[in-house]
Scaffold this active site. Structure first.
Site, short mmCIF file in Angstrom:
data_model
loop_
_atom_site.label_atom_id
_atom_site.label_comp_id
_atom_site.label_asym_id
_atom_site.label_seq_id
_atom_site.Cartn_x
_atom_site.Cartn_y
_atom_site.Cartn_z
N ARG A 56 13.94 41.35 69.99
CA ARG A 56 13.81 40.78 71.32
C ARG A 56 13.99 39.27 71.20
O ARG A 56 14.05 38.73 70.11
CB ARG A 56 12.46 41.15 71.97
CG ARG A 56 11.36 41.38 71.05
CD ARG A 56 10.24 40.37 70.93
NE ARG A 56 10.29 39.17 71.69
CZ ARG A 56 10.37 37.96 71.15
NH1 ARG A 56 10.43 37.82 69.83
NH2 ARG A 56 10.37 36.91 71.89
N ASP A 243 15.96 33.06 78.97
CA ASP A 243 16.84 34.20 78.78
C ASP A 243 18.14 34.05 79.57
O ASP A 243 19.12 34.71 79.26
CB ASP A 243 16.12 35.49 79.20
CG ASP A 243 15.03 35.86 78.22
OD1 ASP A 243 15.30 36.68 77.33
OD2 ASP A 243 13.92 35.31 78.32
#
Length: 353
Positions: A56, A243
């Site tokens: 992740r 992100d």
């Protein structure tokens, strides 16, 4: 801490590695109790690993996606897939997590080499990994320099971070945590407040583990404590990752980030976003165009497999939120620092000289 964990504390961490015709991923669902690596040699395992957060962090899943194309090619050769089946498998990798733009960017980067075979794709994936780690180290220097200039270096700094943005989330070194590591190397960190990051505790499980790994003094605090810590004057600056960064400077990051930004604005302290240029999405005009991933309800309705909410309760579990660009004091990439709230936008930065 396990014996392997103690050994890892004496060496650089690499969340994503290629070895013996497959990927080795640090299984971040097992940290901090166990440091184990998952071997990945097929598309199904990789897609599952990305969705379950075995791997992740936007840069890390981007690197994994680039290697995933090489995995798909090798699997196609073994299984006798036709072109349609191969492209469908690659699309599954590309779409495994929709909010972080790096995954699609890195998959798309290696796709033009598809017809040259897995070795050519693999060589480009290696380049993606090397470039990400170098970009992280470069941006760490830019971010540390900017914070020292902005906040001053009369004493070590008290910093706050949200979620995990270190070596575990990247190809190496880290983004926001990379900035903190650089400041620590200059003896300019007094303490770091690491938000626990509900519901999966990436801050307490992963960021605290990395801070301990580097010997950086830190507190783990509940997400709900962050605003109060900032408003009491106990923090000099917040440093977070991203992100996806839209063309107007709006920033998607782990849910809870926007509350940190609001508190920083009220307290008049810098809110610094650190992300590589692969995270900047000029095709998305603003945060309104960023798809926010909704994860499973059980992550907020259960703990350790036990129900913690009434049976009739529903779970609302957005994985990310969007911080408006006007709250982002500065965005640091490997190309330098943009003071976004002052009107310097990512498009100007990326299209500049």
């Amino acid at each position: 801490m396990s014996q392997e964990s103690r050994q890892a504390s004496r060496q650089e961490l690499h969340a994503v590695e290629w070895a013996d015709d497959g990927l080795l991923l640090i299984d971040q669902t097992l940290l901090p109790d166990r440091l184990e690596r998952l071997r990945v040699t097929d598309v199904d395992t990789l897609v599952d690993a990305i969705r379950r957060l075995v791997v992740r962090g936007a840069p890390a899943i981007g690197v994994a996606g680039a290697y995933g194309v090489a995995l798909a090619l090798r699997q196609a050769e073994r299984a006798g897939w036709d072109r349609t089946a191969l492209l469908a498998a690659i699309a599954r990798i590309r779409e495994a997590r929709p909010t972080a733009v790096n995954l699609a960017v890195c998959v798309d980067r290696v796709l033009p080499l598809l017809d040259q075979g897995p070795d050519a794709v693999l060589a480009e994936a290696h380049a993606v990994l090397r470039e990400d780690e170098q970009a992280n180290r470069t941006m760490a220097g830019h971010g540390a320099d900017w914070l020292v200039k902005r906040v001053g270096a009369l004493r070590p700094l008290r910093l706050l971070t949200h979620c995990n943005t270190g070596a575990l989330a990247t190809a190496g070194w880290g983004t926001a945590l990379g900035v903190i590591r650089e400041l620590h190397a200059r003896d300019l960190v007094e303490v770091v407040y690491a938000d626990e990051t509900r519901p999966l505790l990436q801050g307490s499980r992963l960021t605290a583990w990395e801070l301990a790994h580097d010997g950086i003094p830190h507190y783990v605090q509940a997400d709900g404590a962050a605003a109060g810590t900032i408003l009491r004057g106990e923090v000099d600056a917040a440093v977070v990752g991203a992100d996806r960064v839209a063309a107007n400077g709006d920033t998607a990051n782990k849910v809870g980030t926007v509350a940190v930004a609001l508190a920083c604005a009220e307290a008049g302290i810098p809110f610094l976003v650190a992300a590589p240029t692969t995270t900047v999405d000029l095709a998305t005009a603003s945060g309104e165009g960023i798809h926010i991933e909704l994860r499973g309800e059980d992550e907020v309705l259960e703990w350790g497999g036990l129900r913690t909410a009434p049976a009739v309760s529903r779970g609302h579990n957005p994985a990310f939120d969007v911080t408006p660009g006007r709250l982002v004091t500065a965005l640091v990439t490997e190309r330098g620092v943009l003071e976004v709230a002052a009107g310097q936008l990512p498009a100007d930065h990326l299209h500049g000289p």
